[in-house]
Scaffold this motif. Structure first.
Motif, mmCIF file in Angstrom:
data_model
loop_
_atom_site.group_PDB
_atom_site.id
_atom_site.type_symbol
_atom_site.label_atom_id
_atom_site.label_comp_id
_atom_site.label_asym_id
_atom_site.label_seq_id
_atom_site.Cartn_x
_atom_site.Cartn_y
_atom_site.Cartn_z
ATOM 1 N N GLU A 186 0.970 6.691 -7.164
ATOM 2 C CA GLU A 186 -0.134 7.592 -7.494
ATOM 3 C C GLU A 186 0.273 9.052 -7.306
ATOM 4 O O GLU A 186 0.015 9.904 -8.191
ATOM 5 C CB GLU A 186 -1.344 7.267 -6.629
ATOM 6 N N PRO A 212 0.809 -1.231 0.000
ATOM 7 C CA PRO A 212 0.000 0.000 0.000
ATOM 8 C C PRO A 212 0.837 1.274 0.000
ATOM 9 O O PRO A 212 0.446 2.261 -0.647
ATOM 10 C CB PRO A 212 -0.816 -0.142 1.298
ATOM 11 N N ASN A 260 -5.008 -0.682 -8.155
ATOM 12 C CA ASN A 260 -4.527 -1.320 -6.937
ATOM 13 C C ASN A 260 -5.075 -2.742 -6.860
ATOM 14 O O ASN A 260 -6.269 -2.952 -6.657
ATOM 15 C CB ASN A 260 -4.972 -0.498 -5.724
ATOM 16 N N CYS A 319 0.158 -4.305 -8.462
ATOM 17 C CA CYS A 319 -0.621 -3.198 -9.026
ATOM 18 C C CYS A 319 -0.299 -3.119 -10.513
ATOM 19 O O CYS A 319 0.685 -3.697 -10.981
ATOM 20 C CB CYS A 319 -0.366 -1.872 -8.308
ATOM 21 N N ILE A 351 2.188 1.738 -3.586
ATOM 22 C CA ILE A 351 1.112 2.048 -4.528
ATOM 23 C C ILE A 351 0.666 3.502 -4.380
ATOM 24 O O ILE A 351 0.465 4.218 -5.367
ATOM 25 C CB ILE A 351 -0.064 1.071 -4.333
ATOM 26 N N THR A 352 0.547 3.962 -3.137
ATOM 27 C CA THR A 352 0.214 5.373 -2.909
ATOM 28 C C THR A 352 1.308 6.279 -3.435
ATOM 29 O O THR A 352 1.034 7.330 -4.048
ATOM 30 C CB THR A 352 -0.018 5.632 -1.413
ATOM 31 N N TYR A 355 -3.650 -5.046 -4.740
ATOM 32 C CA TYR A 355 -3.053 -5.587 -3.517
ATOM 33 C C TYR A 355 -4.127 -6.154 -2.590
ATOM 34 O O TYR A 355 -5.218 -5.592 -2.455
ATOM 35 C CB TYR A 355 -2.286 -4.489 -2.790
#
Length: 305
Positions: free
Chosen positions: A61, A54, A76, A89, A57-58, A78
């Motif tokens: 972004e 996470p 996403n 992802c 992935i953030t 995950y």
């Protein structure tokens, strides 16, 4: 229309139920530098990633939003439940591709052995074509060393692929990408996943997948005595310092295609576009790739017309 496809095991957040060690600043910067090169410089349209959590992935972004270049969406994929972690992802170019949905492909057998075969994500490409793209990060050979278990990983993934053919027809577009922790010649990849290096065999057996990464094993560039050899001249996609198999290099990262990308359909596989990245591309950013990841990215392309 061309669709450029890539895969990378980033090494940023390996799937573990233990608390992950926070990535150091240098590796995080390297990770984002590689993404920028692939998405902006190389214009990758579908970029599958694993070993991302996470936090990563953030970060992707935020990074892409701040770049302000291109029309990218981060899908996403995950999930984490008990000891089952799907660390995926996908970054897509929304000018060409629209995300539809995804479903995980896994199972537990009669003695509760867990097979993490991957995730199937569906995309609408070019406004009228459905691509079924599987992302896989199979268990390592340390956590799942038995051949019988590794064969089950291939069989579990194949069952899902067959369900696509049975419901949508044998002309369905199926693409696999992943770190399989097995080379292209292993039984898990050939006899159980049903993939081949022989295009003529695939065309006579339409459910069989074509694996172009048979061509990517071994030294890809002839030896040059006065140039650096290691990451500049890969002999696979990942490098492990073990002697028992008489090679340090493995071609664990692969992208495979269904027969619908060969012949008279609207989409065609561009084999000449298939490659393993190396410091030939990334040398302007890094002197030592091993500080970025233990896997090299791979890419290829399909064309419409």
């Amino acid at each position: 229309m061309d669709v450029k496809i890539a895969w990378w095991n980033t090494g940023m957040s390996p799937p573990t139920t233990r608390k992950s060690v926070k990535a150091n600043k240098r590796s995080a910067e390297g990770f984002l530098t590689v993404l920028q090169h692939m998405l902006i410089e190389d214009r990758i349209d579908v970029l599958g990633l694993c070993e991302v959590g996470p936090i990563e992935i953030t970060a992707i972004e935020v990074f892409l939003r701040e770049l302000g270049v291109g029309n990218f969406k981060v899908c996403n994929l995950y999930s984490s439940f008990r000891n089952a972690i799907n660390d995926f992802c996908v970054v897509i170019n929304e000018e060409k591709i629209e995300y539809i949905d995804h479903v995980y492909v896994d199972r537990r057998d009669e003695v509760k052995t867990y097979y993490k075969a991957g995730v199937k994500a569906r995309f609408l490409v070019g406004g009228d074509s459905i691509f079924n793209i599987y992302l896989s990060h199979w268990q390592s050979r340390m956590s799942m060393p038995m051949k019988a278990h590794r064969d089950q990983l291939g069989g579990t993934l194949r069952s899902s692929i067959n369900s696509v053919f049975e419901t949508a027809g044998e002309g369905s577009h199926v693409i696999l990408m992943g770190d399989f922790n097995d080379d292209p010649y292993e039984d898990s990849m050939t006899h159980h996943l049903k993939s081949t290096r022989d295009k003529s065999f695939m065309l006579e057996n339409r459910r069989v997948l074509y694996n172009p990464f048979w061509r990517e094993m071994g030294a890809l560039i002839p030896h040059v005595h006065n140039e650096e050899q290691l990451w500049n001249y890969p002999s696979g996609t990942c490098y492990f310092k073990q002697k028992k198999e008489l090679t340090y290099w493995k071609t664990f990262d692969q992208i495979l295609f269904s027969s619908s990308f060969f012949g008279g359909g609207k989409w065609h596989f561009s084999e000449s576009s298939t490659k393993i990245y190396s410091l030939l591309e990334f040398g302007c950013y890094f002197q030592d790739w091993s500080l970025v990841s233990d896997h090299l990215p791979i890419s290829t392309k399909v064309m419409r017309g």
